[in-house]
Write an enzyme that holds these catalytic residues in place. Structure first.
Site, short mmCIF file in Angstrom:
data_model
loop_
_atom_site.label_atom_id
_atom_site.label_comp_id
_atom_site.label_asym_id
_atom_site.label_seq_id
_atom_site.Cartn_x
_atom_site.Cartn_y
_atom_site.Cartn_z
N ASP A 105 0.79 -1.24 0.00
CA ASP A 105 0.00 0.00 0.00
C ASP A 105 0.82 1.29 0.00
O ASP A 105 0.26 2.38 0.00
CB ASP A 105 -0.97 -0.01 1.20
CG ASP A 105 -0.25 -0.22 2.54
OD1 ASP A 105 0.94 0.14 2.66
OD2 ASP A 105 -0.89 -0.75 3.47
N HIS A 120 6.30 -8.13 -1.12
CA HIS A 120 5.26 -8.58 -2.05
C HIS A 120 5.00 -7.59 -3.18
O HIS A 120 3.97 -7.68 -3.85
CB HIS A 120 3.95 -8.87 -1.29
CG HIS A 120 4.04 -10.08 -0.40
ND1 HIS A 120 3.36 -10.20 0.78
CD2 HIS A 120 4.75 -11.23 -0.53
CE1 HIS A 120 3.64 -11.37 1.35
NE2 HIS A 120 4.49 -12.01 0.57
N CYS A 128 4.48 -5.64 -17.54
CA CYS A 128 3.96 -6.32 -18.74
C CYS A 128 4.28 -7.82 -18.64
O CYS A 128 5.43 -8.19 -18.43
CB CYS A 128 4.61 -5.73 -20.00
SG CYS A 128 4.18 -6.66 -21.49
N CYS A 131 6.75 -8.59 -22.07
CA CYS A 131 8.12 -8.09 -22.24
C CYS A 131 8.77 -7.71 -20.92
O CYS A 131 9.95 -7.37 -20.88
CB CYS A 131 8.15 -6.91 -23.22
SG CYS A 131 7.49 -5.38 -22.55
N GLY A 189 1.60 -6.44 13.31
CA GLY A 189 0.38 -6.75 12.56
C GLY A 189 0.53 -7.82 11.51
O GLY A 189 0.08 -7.66 10.38
N THR A 190 1.14 -8.93 11.89
CA THR A 190 1.25 -10.02 10.93
C THR A 190 0.97 -11.36 11.60
O THR A 190 1.41 -11.60 12.72
CB THR A 190 2.63 -10.02 10.21
OG1 THR A 190 2.67 -11.10 9.28
CG2 THR A 190 3.81 -10.12 11.18
N ASN A 216 0.56 -6.51 18.37
CA ASN A 216 -0.62 -7.06 17.72
C ASN A 216 -1.74 -7.12 18.78
O ASN A 216 -1.45 -7.44 19.92
CB ASN A 216 -0.29 -8.48 17.20
CG ASN A 216 -1.23 -8.96 16.11
OD1 ASN A 216 -2.46 -8.86 16.26
ND2 ASN A 216 -0.67 -9.48 15.03
N ALA A 235 -1.40 -1.14 16.60
CA ALA A 235 -0.12 -0.54 16.19
C ALA A 235 -0.14 0.98 16.32
O ALA A 235 0.82 1.59 16.79
CB ALA A 235 0.20 -0.94 14.75
#
Ligand code: NAD
Ligand code: ZN
Length: 249
Positions: A105, A120, A128, A131, A189-190, A216, A235
């Protein structure tokens, strides 16, 4: 939250040589972006197949319609919250060396963090599929879907990792190198359910006996296994308080 627990966490960071921050969807919840899992998670509203690579290739227009809604219309307006700003302050003052995020984000950068590894990928660029050229998302008209590459007319895909897609080598190498170097890691937060990102905290613990500080509202898979200091709460509330204590003269 007991203030002596926060103080203990602050002292760990103050005496550390290489603190690394590792964030998941939870850090952005207070910016209005829901996580994937849980009661109000994105998967309770959207079908996860829209992040499936094969579905994307066979149904590009349909996929893009949903991807645009979730990741481009909605996330683009989100603003960093006090947790993102606290991390940026700690980086500017030298207490945080690197930030590894699973989020796409862009909120760490919007808050001012510089040394960010986006494990990620991100929504900032599109790639693309034919290519490999990347283009800024802002340069592409997402009113006409699916978007196409202006060099080869190939299909453009968001430049973030879909299910079953490999993590790009460079960001993976940089992230694992940071984890190996860290003597304190802040997990924010995971859930620890998304592989291979979930291995990073274990790497820090095993390679460098890092002190693991977790923030958390709920326990994660890490909590009973490797967490040394658990700061239970949101958090956006805990991090400003923690930063204050770290930065106190
Ligand atoms: P997750 O959705 O599996 O888990 C979110 C975690 O955040 C949970 O442990 C939850 O207890 C915690 N949490 C909820 N509110 C919080 C708050 N206010 N403060 C701190 N923690 C809070 O997220 P995940 O483990 O990161 O895995 C999902 C994958 O999808 C990740 O790659 C994630 O980054 C990605 N994702 C990204 C975004 C984004 O870019 N903002 C949004 C959704 C999912
Ligand atoms: Zn192309």
């Amino acid at each position: 939250m007991k203030s002596d627990t926060i103080l203990k966490a602050a002292q760990s960071v103050r005496s550390s040589k290489f603190t690394v921050v590792f964030t998941g969807a939870g850090i952005s919840v207070e910016s209005g972006i829901p996580p994937f899992r849980g009661e109000n998670g994105l998967w309770s509203k959207y079908d996860p197949r829209y992040l499936d690579l094969e579905f994307f290739h066979t149904h590009p227009a349909e996929s893009w319609k949903v991807l645009k809604q979730i990741f481009f219309d909605f996330m683009a307006d989100a603003k960093p919250n006090p947790a993102h700003f606290a991390i940026a302050r700690l980086e500017q003052s030298g207490y945080v060396k690197e930030v590894i995020t699973q989020n796409i984000d862009n909120l760490h950068q919007k808050a001012g963090s510089k040394n960010v590894h986006e494990f990620h990928g991100s929504t900032r660029t599109l790639v693309c599929v034919d290519c490999g050229k990347t283009v800024p998302s802002a340069d592409i008209d997402l009113e006409h879907l699916p978007p196409h590459c202006n060099s080869c007319k190939g299909l453009l895909k968001p430049d973030f990792v879909f299910f079953s897609e490999m993590i790009p080598q460079r960001v993976s190498d940089l992230s694992f190198a940071a984890a190996e170097k860290s003597d304190v890691m802040l997990l924010i937060g995971t859930t620890g359910e998304v592989m291979p990102a979930s291995f990073l905290p274990y790497t820090a613990k095993e390679k460098n006996k890092a002190t693991i500080i977790e923030i958390n509202p709920d326990e994660s898979l890490y909590t009973p296994k490797i967490t040394d200091i658990f700061l239970k709460g949101k958090a956006g509330e805990i991090l400003p308080e923690l930063a204050e204590k770290i930065l106190q003269k």
